[in-house]
Design a protein around this motif. Structure first.
Motif, PDB file in Angstrom:
ATOM      1  N   PHE A  77       7.411  -0.371  10.124  1.00 47.88           N
ATOM      2  CA  PHE A  77       7.028   0.826  10.881  1.00 47.88           C
ATOM      3  C   PHE A  77       8.202   1.508  11.577  1.00 47.88           C
ATOM      4  O   PHE A  77       7.996   2.431  12.368  1.00 47.88           O
ATOM      5  CB  PHE A  77       5.967   0.440  11.932  1.00 47.88           C
ATOM      6  N   THR A  78       9.412   1.078  11.291  1.00 46.10           N
ATOM      7  CA  THR A  78      10.583   1.643  11.953  1.00 46.10           C
ATOM      8  C   THR A  78      10.623   3.175  11.809  1.00 46.10           C
ATOM      9  O   THR A  78      10.574   3.705  10.690  1.00 46.10           O
ATOM     10  CB  THR A  78      11.876   1.044  11.370  1.00 46.10           C
ATOM     11  N   LEU A  87      -3.332   6.866  11.738  1.00 42.02           N
ATOM     12  CA  LEU A  87      -4.042   7.197  10.510  1.00 42.02           C
ATOM     13  C   LEU A  87      -4.606   5.955   9.819  1.00 42.02           C
ATOM     14  O   LEU A  87      -5.637   6.030   9.150  1.00 42.02           O
ATOM     15  CB  LEU A  87      -3.097   7.941   9.554  1.00 42.02           C
ATOM     16  N   ILE A  88      -3.967   4.805  10.006  1.00 44.01           N
ATOM     17  CA  ILE A  88      -4.457   3.566   9.400  1.00 44.01           C
ATOM     18  C   ILE A  88      -5.865   3.269   9.906  1.00 44.01           C
ATOM     19  O   ILE A  88      -6.809   3.093   9.137  1.00 44.01           O
ATOM     20  CB  ILE A  88      -3.505   2.382   9.716  1.00 44.01           C
ATOM     21  N   GLY A  89      -6.008   3.215  11.228  1.00 44.57           N
ATOM     22  CA  GLY A  89      -7.311   2.939  11.810  1.00 44.57           C
ATOM     23  C   GLY A  89      -8.307   4.055  11.582  1.00 44.57           C
ATOM     24  O   GLY A  89      -9.502   3.805  11.401  1.00 44.57           O
ATOM     25  N   SER A 133       2.023  -6.548   3.100  1.00 42.21           N
ATOM     26  CA  SER A 133       2.537  -5.174   3.019  1.00 42.21           C
ATOM     27  C   SER A 133       3.945  -5.079   3.599  1.00 42.21           C
ATOM     28  O   SER A 133       4.271  -5.712   4.605  1.00 42.21           O
ATOM     29  CB  SER A 133       1.598  -4.219   3.764  1.00 42.21           C
ATOM     30  N   LYS A 134       4.747  -4.225   2.972  1.00 42.64           N
ATOM     31  CA  LYS A 134       6.145  -4.068   3.372  1.00 42.64           C
ATOM     32  C   LYS A 134       6.469  -2.668   3.890  1.00 42.64           C
ATOM     33  O   LYS A 134       7.476  -2.481   4.549  1.00 42.64           O
ATOM     34  CB  LYS A 134       7.066  -4.365   2.167  1.00 42.64           C
ATOM     35  N   GLN A 135       5.614  -1.689   3.577  1.00 41.47           N
ATOM     36  CA  GLN A 135       5.863  -0.317   4.001  1.00 41.47           C
ATOM     37  C   GLN A 135       4.590   0.268   4.618  1.00 41.47           C
ATOM     38  O   GLN A 135       3.487  -0.247   4.425  1.00 41.47           O
ATOM     39  CB  GLN A 135       6.305   0.538   2.810  1.00 41.47           C
ATOM     40  N   LEU A 136       4.771   1.373   5.332  1.00 42.63           N
ATOM     41  CA  LEU A 136       3.647   1.996   6.023  1.00 42.63           C
ATOM     42  C   LEU A 136       2.509   2.328   5.066  1.00 42.63           C
ATOM     43  O   LEU A 136       1.334   2.070   5.363  1.00 42.63           O
ATOM     44  CB  LEU A 136       4.118   3.272   6.739  1.00 42.63           C
ATOM     45  N   TRP A 137       2.824   2.870   3.892  1.00 39.78           N
ATOM     46  CA  TRP A 137       1.760   3.290   2.991  1.00 39.78           C
ATOM     47  C   TRP A 137       0.982   2.098   2.444  1.00 39.78           C
ATOM     48  O   TRP A 137      -0.183   2.223   2.095  1.00 39.78           O
ATOM     49  CB  TRP A 137       2.306   4.171   1.869  1.00 39.78           C
ATOM     50  N   HIS A 138       1.622   0.925   2.398  1.00 44.32           N
ATOM     51  CA  HIS A 138       0.894  -0.285   2.011  1.00 44.32           C
ATOM     52  C   HIS A 138      -0.214  -0.581   3.028  1.00 44.32           C
ATOM     53  O   HIS A 138      -1.342  -0.908   2.655  1.00 44.32           O
ATOM     54  CB  HIS A 138       1.834  -1.490   1.941  1.00 44.32           C
ATOM     55  N   PHE A 139       0.122  -0.487   4.317  1.00 42.94           N
ATOM     56  CA  PHE A 139      -0.868  -0.729   5.370  1.00 42.94           C
ATOM     57  C   PHE A 139      -1.952   0.343   5.352  1.00 42.94           C
ATOM     58  O   PHE A 139      -3.126   0.056   5.617  1.00 42.94           O
ATOM     59  CB  PHE A 139      -0.184  -0.758   6.740  1.00 42.94           C
ATOM     60  N   THR A 140      -1.567   1.568   5.038  1.00 42.19           N
ATOM     61  CA  THR A 140      -2.545   2.653   4.982  1.00 42.19           C
ATOM     62  C   THR A 140      -3.575   2.394   3.881  1.00 42.19           C
ATOM     63  O   THR A 140      -4.780   2.628   4.068  1.00 42.19           O
ATOM     64  CB  THR A 140      -1.844   3.997   4.731  1.00 42.19           C
ATOM     65  N   GLN A 143      -5.099  -1.945   5.110  1.00 42.18           N
ATOM     66  CA  GLN A 143      -5.746  -2.035   6.414  1.00 42.18           C
ATOM     67  C   GLN A 143      -6.472  -0.743   6.779  1.00 42.18           C
ATOM     68  O   GLN A 143      -7.261  -0.722   7.723  1.00 42.18           O
ATOM     69  CB  GLN A 143      -4.712  -2.378   7.498  1.00 42.18           C
ATOM     70  N   GLY A 144      -6.217   0.316   6.020  1.00 48.10           N
ATOM     71  CA  GLY A 144      -6.911   1.574   6.240  1.00 48.10           C
ATOM     72  C   GLY A 144      -8.017   1.801   5.236  1.00 48.10           C
ATOM     73  O   GLY A 144      -9.190   1.569   5.516  1.00 48.10           O
ATOM     74  N   MET A 145      -7.662   2.223   4.032  1.00 50.36           N
ATOM     75  CA  MET A 145      -8.662   2.629   3.048  1.00 50.36           C
ATOM     76  C   MET A 145      -9.535   1.467   2.559  1.00 50.36           C
ATOM     77  O   MET A 145     -10.764   1.542   2.584  1.00 50.36           O
ATOM     78  CB  MET A 145      -7.963   3.301   1.852  1.00 50.36           C
ATOM     79  N   LEU A 146      -8.909   0.384   2.097  1.00 57.07           N
ATOM     80  CA  LEU A 146      -9.682  -0.728   1.529  1.00 57.07           C
ATOM     81  C   LEU A 146     -10.548  -1.391   2.599  1.00 57.07           C
ATOM     82  O   LEU A 146     -11.700  -1.767   2.349  1.00 57.07           O
ATOM     83  CB  LEU A 146      -8.736  -1.745   0.890  1.00 57.07           C
TER      84      LEU A 146
END
Length: 466
Positions: A77-78, A87-89, A133-140, A143-146
């Motif tokens: 998240f740097t 946006l994730i939540g 996950s290694k990058q922000l879009w992985h978490f999106t 932890q977000g969509m799925l």
């Protein structure tokens, strides 16, 4: 799709397609399936809420952690903004409702039990994938969509099934079920914080995922349609193929959709969802801005959920006694007052009020908002049968869940953009515009709720209890 008249009538409809009156609650037997069957439905629903919804609504723990990581080098998240982390939540909460129409079709075609259990597995796997996950879009994505899709598959059928088992005590039953979110909200934040401090956030994600799969799978077996309602479902799904029916959305009866009460109810759902989640996501971050430590700031999420747990049972009981539509309107009004009277004034710690006063105002806001703002989650499905009739329940329910999800998807991230990420953890006054936005949205939702109350009374003699 052919609509079926309810075998157990809750309301009849007049020639305009609007509900025109209630059958006395006492006329429907309450224990025809045995006491323990009702207990099992409530306990299973409680368990689903304890895991799926509770974990999503404690995203504030992750929001605060990820914002802290955004200021550190070499993290996923740097340099990431507050709005992108938020946006994730937001995606998780939006998708848990937006998929409602599809999930309702799946529950009718394949049984609620199957959909809930699959949803529990999707939910748990989402957390486990997020841990790698290694990058922000992985978490999106995880932890977000799925996570949102998994929650939807477990949450929406649970909230659709439970009201079909109850009539006279429907509000209380739904209050107890939804209180699982509050209990989970008390348990999960300190547990997750302890795990994160002890073995790291990735293992915390994995543990949450494994626990969720186990608990939701166990609960899902008890959440089937009430037998009389099951007969209606069979008629509604006649002619639908199980091979391709899963892609069909149940269309709401046009005569119902164009009534003023549906428009007002849909507007209220959209507005409440647009404003509701922002304070939840920023409890911990805002407490940090007031000067609290990270551990203490997380406790505000726990305090809110403790208030939430107690109030949902009390509000559910009061809704059965004084009217579910009345309770929906007044709890929305009280949550609006909590924002304007307590949260907004607490933001002026750096200018016009003392630090101790700001702390007291925010603590009061946390308790009141936790008590009243989320009441609509249980009162919303409990009031639909009364407003639109049992024969329209499933299609109206799915449509309004979609509208709720759209409201959350639009309102929460746009409100989050009003909070500059560079000062999210150090300055309370920068939350002012977001707080005003939340208050205005909830006030508009309150107006819509009272319009629903007035419309529900039209064409009938005056009744206080509605």
């Amino acid at each position: 799709m052919t609509e079926m008249k309810a075998k157990t009538p809750v309301e009849s409809q007049d020639d305009r397609g609007e509900p025109s009156g209630n059958i006395a609650d006492s006329e429907r037997p309450q224990l025809k399936h045995g006491k323990w069957r009702y207990v099992m439905v409530v306990a299973a629903g409680f368990l689903v809420m304890f895991t799926t919804c509770a974990l999503i609504f404690t995203f504030g723990v992750w929001q605060s952690l990820y914002e802290e990581m955004a200021a550190q080098p070499n993290t996923p998240f740097t340099g990431t903004s507050t709005a992108l982390i938020n946006l994730i939540g937001t995606l998780a909460i939006a998708l848990m409702s937006m998929g409602g129409p599809f999930t309702m079709v799946w529950a009718k075609l394949y049984s609620p039990q199957a959909v809930i259990i699959v949803g529990g597995w999707v939910f748990g796997i989402a957390f486990i994938l997020a841990s790698f996950s290694k990058q922000l879009w992985h978490f999106t994505l995880t932890q977000g969509m799925l996570l949102g899709i998994g929650t939807c598959m477990a949450y929406v059928p649970t909230m659709a099934v439970a009201p079909t088992w109850f009539d006279k005590r429907r509000g209380l039953a739904m209050g107890v079920i939804i209180s699982g979110t509050g209990v989970g909200g008390m348990v999960w934040p300190p547990v997750l914080s302890a795990i994160i401090d002890s073995i790291g956030f990735r293992d915390a994600l994995r543990i949450a995922g494994c626990v969720s799969v186990t608990l939701v799978s166990l609960a899902g077996y008890s959440l089937g349609w009430e037998p009389d309602f099951q007969n209606q479902v069979r008629v509604q799904t006649q002619g639908m193929s199980r091979a391709n029916g899963y892609i069909k959305i149940p269309l709401i009866n046009w005569r119902v959709a164009r009534t003023k009460r549906f428009v007002a109810q849909a507007s209220g759902c959209f507005l409440r969802s647009a404003g509701y989640s922002t304070p939840l996501f920023f409890y911990a971050a805002y407490a940090r801005a007031l000067g609290y430590s990270n551990t203490t700031a997380t406790n505000f999420i726990t305090v809110s959920n403790a208030s939430n747990f107690v109030s949902r049972i009390i509000v559910g009981y009061g809704a059965d006694k004084y009217g579910r539509i009345n309770a929906l309107a007044f709890t929305t009004l009280l949550s609006t007052i909590a924002v304007f009277a307590f949260w907004l004034p607490s933001m002026f710690k750096e200018s016009t009020i003392a630090g101790s006063s700001a702390d007291g105002l925010f603590i009061t806001f946390t308790i009141l908002y936790g008590a009243f703002a989320s009441a609509y989650i249980s009162l919303f499905p409990a009031s639909l049968i009364e407003l639109f009739g049992a024969q329209n329940y499933t299609s109206v329910n799915g449509s309004l869940y979609l509208i709720r999800g759209i409201g959350a998807l639009i309102g929460t991230p746009l409100t989050g953009l009003l909070i500059p990420e560079s000062k999210a953890l150090v300055s309370s006054i920068i939350y002012e515009r977001a707080g005003i936005t939340v208050g205005v949205l909830l006030f508009a939702a309150t107006v819509a709720c009272f319009i629903v109350r007035i419309e529900a009374m039209m064409g009938s003699p005056w009744r206080w209890k509605m």
